[in-house]
Design a protein around this motif. Structure first.
Motif, short mmCIF file in Angstrom:
data_model
loop_
_atom_site.label_atom_id
_atom_site.label_comp_id
_atom_site.label_asym_id
_atom_site.label_seq_id
_atom_site.Cartn_x
_atom_site.Cartn_y
_atom_site.Cartn_z
N ALA A 159 0.82 -1.21 0.00
CA ALA A 159 0.00 0.00 0.00
C ALA A 159 0.86 1.26 0.00
CB ALA A 159 -0.92 -0.02 1.23
N ASP A 160 1.92 1.27 0.79
CA ASP A 160 2.78 2.44 0.92
C ASP A 160 3.53 2.74 -0.37
OD1 ASP A 160 4.09 4.56 2.25
OD2 ASP A 160 5.79 3.27 2.73
N VAL A 161 4.12 1.72 -0.98
CA VAL A 161 4.89 1.92 -2.20
C VAL A 161 3.99 2.39 -3.33
CG1 VAL A 161 6.20 0.73 -4.01
CG2 VAL A 161 6.75 0.32 -1.60
N PHE A 162 2.82 1.77 -3.48
CA PHE A 162 1.92 2.18 -4.56
C PHE A 162 1.55 3.65 -4.42
CE2 PHE A 162 -2.36 3.05 -6.10
CZ PHE A 162 -2.22 2.72 -7.44
N ASP A 163 1.17 4.08 -3.22
CA ASP A 163 0.74 5.46 -3.07
C ASP A 163 1.91 6.43 -3.21
OD1 ASP A 163 -1.77 7.08 -2.36
OD2 ASP A 163 -0.22 7.96 -1.08
N ALA A 164 3.08 6.05 -2.73
CA ALA A 164 4.25 6.91 -2.87
C ALA A 164 4.60 7.11 -4.34
CB ALA A 164 5.43 6.32 -2.11
N LEU A 165 4.52 6.04 -5.11
CA LEU A 165 4.86 6.13 -6.53
C LEU A 165 3.86 6.98 -7.31
CD1 LEU A 165 5.94 2.44 -7.31
CD2 LEU A 165 7.43 4.43 -7.04
N THR A 166 2.58 6.85 -6.99
CA THR A 166 1.54 7.53 -7.77
C THR A 166 1.21 8.92 -7.24
OG1 THR A 166 -0.16 6.42 -6.43
CG2 THR A 166 0.47 5.37 -8.53
N SER A 167 1.99 9.40 -6.28
CA SER A 167 1.79 10.74 -5.72
C SER A 167 2.92 11.67 -6.15
CB SER A 167 1.72 10.68 -4.19
OG SER A 167 0.67 9.84 -3.77
N GLU A 219 -0.54 2.62 -14.27
CA GLU A 219 -0.13 1.34 -14.84
C GLU A 219 1.35 1.06 -14.60
OE1 GLU A 219 -0.94 -2.21 -15.91
OE2 GLU A 219 -2.53 -0.70 -15.87
N GLN A 220 2.17 2.11 -14.63
CA GLN A 220 3.61 1.92 -14.38
C GLN A 220 3.83 1.46 -12.93
OE1 GLN A 220 6.01 5.38 -15.17
NE2 GLN A 220 7.92 4.39 -14.55
N ALA A 221 3.09 2.05 -12.00
CA ALA A 221 3.21 1.66 -10.59
C ALA A 221 2.72 0.22 -10.39
CB ALA A 221 2.42 2.61 -9.71
N LEU A 222 1.65 -0.15 -11.09
CA LEU A 222 1.14 -1.52 -10.99
C LEU A 222 2.14 -2.52 -11.56
CD1 LEU A 222 -2.61 -0.97 -11.96
CD2 LEU A 222 -1.66 -1.30 -9.67
N ASP A 223 2.81 -2.13 -12.66
CA ASP A 223 3.83 -3.00 -13.23
C ASP A 223 4.96 -3.25 -12.24
OD1 ASP A 223 2.50 -3.34 -15.61
OD2 ASP A 223 3.60 -1.75 -16.67
N LEU A 224 5.33 -2.19 -11.49
CA LEU A 224 6.39 -2.37 -10.49
C LEU A 224 5.96 -3.35 -9.40
CD1 LEU A 224 8.86 0.12 -9.07
CD2 LEU A 224 7.45 -1.14 -7.43
N LEU A 225 4.69 -3.26 -8.99
CA LEU A 225 4.20 -4.21 -7.99
C LEU A 225 4.26 -5.64 -8.54
CD1 LEU A 225 1.07 -2.43 -6.45
CD2 LEU A 225 3.41 -2.48 -5.58
N ARG A 226 3.83 -5.81 -9.80
CA ARG A 226 3.85 -7.15 -10.41
C ARG A 226 5.28 -7.68 -10.50
NH1 ARG A 226 0.23 -4.34 -14.14
NH2 ARG A 226 -1.95 -4.89 -13.65
N GLU A 227 6.20 -6.82 -10.91
CA GLU A 227 7.61 -7.23 -11.04
C GLU A 227 8.22 -7.53 -9.67
OE1 GLU A 227 9.40 -3.99 -13.03
OE2 GLU A 227 8.28 -4.29 -14.91
#
Length: 354
Positions: free
Chosen positions: A286-294, A305-313
């Motif tokens: 949760a923290d990484v996704f919000d930090a990336l998209t903020s 989508e780029q942030a989601l790709d990072l989570l998948r990777e």
């Protein structure tokens, strides 16, 4: 007060109900079949039961036994009416839950006196029940007030840490709600979900102990500076550890371990996989996704989508794969939360599950 009358003889029922009519604030309900009376008791609670002993399909003792099996009927007064004055029968009736007896033929004065006594007993029971219910409601009210104050204090402490960081108060609200969402998808209990919602904002509380020249540095940190920055995980744990509050105890776990990585390359302890507390694994996603998209002063916001790709990777490397999958499964709800808690709408009073 309602009196239940059970007797297979209509003449006996009529007599008893007429006698009950002489009592103030008292109404009667009669059944000729004890089975029907038990059906009624499944969804109703009488204040007194008058039951005959000798009935063809079910005698009075069996009725009392089944009646007492209803959780809400364990303390309801019961008068058993019988033409049999054998002591053994009375003992058996008392053992299954009868409170008093009337011998046929029923004496009017004795009947009214014993019935009044039983209804007085029931009246006192109801007073105690009402008092207990009121006290329980007051305790729940006080508990909710304490929880609300605790939650506000936790959020304000978390925002105090974030006020020294380029991150915002809206960030901690969003990531806390993302965390609760992941926990829900993973099947955590409602109590665990709520506690995580309240504890997640404390993840970076240790940053209050990091010097400004490191915390607010716009460029890349030196190895020495990064070593100091990493100490915020342990500092946060030390601030929260030892509290009697379950929420603060969870916050301590999160503060210490949310920078651990699933493959063991994180800090401060280098934990691997499920060695990392589940709540910390959830918050990491949760923290990484919000930090990336903020958007931050030192970086633009990443596309979703780029942030989601990072989570998948990062599955099985940085992140617990189950937590990533749970997050991805609730993307519609994630977007709802992201839209609701924007930077310019941040408000402490609006903190809570979306």
């Amino acid at each position: 007060m309602q009196v239940l009358v059970i007797d297979d003889a209509q003449i006996n029922v009529t007599l008893l109900c007429r006698l009950l009519d002489k009592l103030e604030h008292c109404s009667s309900l009669s059944f000729l079949e004890p089975e029907r009376a038990l059906e009624w008791c499944e969804s109703h609670i009488p204040d007194l039961v008058l039951v005959d002993y000798m009935m063809p399909s079910m005698n009075g003792i069996e009725f009392i036994r089944r009646f007492r099996a209803f959780p809400r009927c364990k303390d309801i007064p019961i008068l058993m009416i019988t033409a049999n004055d054998e002591v053994a029968l009375r003992y058996e009736a008392l053992e299954v839950g009868a409170n008093d007896f009337l011998i046929k033929p029923v004496d009017r004065i004795e009947f009214l006196a014993r019935t009044k006594n039983m209804l007085t007993l029931r009246s006192h029971q109801r007073m105690l029940e009402d008092r207990a219910e009121w006290l329980n409601a007051e305790v729940l009210k006080a508990t909710e007030e304490i929880r609300a104050r605790e939650q506000e204090t936790i959020l304000r402490l978390s925002k105090a840490a974030d006020s020294r960081d380029p991150e915002t108060g809206a960030h901690i609200v969003r990531m806390a709600n993302y965390s609760r969402l992941i926990a829900e998808q993973l099947g955590c209990s409602l109590e665990e979900q709520q506690m995580l919602l309240e504890a997640a904002p404390m993840h970076d509380i240790g940053k209050v102990g990091i010097p400004d020249h490191i915390l607010l540095k716009p460029g890349k940190l030196t190895p020495e500076e990064f070593s100091i920055m990493k100490s915020h995980a342990l500092l946060g744990f030390q601030i929260l550890d030892g509290s009697a509050s379950s929420t603060l105890q969870m916050g301590a776990q999160i503060a210490l371990s949310h920078h651990e990585k699933y493959d063991g390359s994180g800090y401060p302890q280098g934990l691997i996989g499920t060695q990392i507390p589940l709540v910390a694994r959830i918050v990491a996603v949760a923290d990484v996704f919000d930090a990336l998209t903020s958007e931050r002063p030192y970086k633009p916001a990443w596309p979703i989508e780029q942030a989601l790709d990072l989570l998948r990777e990062g599955r099985e490397k940085h992140f617990d794969p189950e937590c990533v999958d749970a997050f991805l499964a609730r993307l519609t709800d994630v977007m709802t939360i992201r839209e609701k808690y924007q930077e310019d709408k941040d408000d402490l009073k609006r903190f809570g599950s979306y």
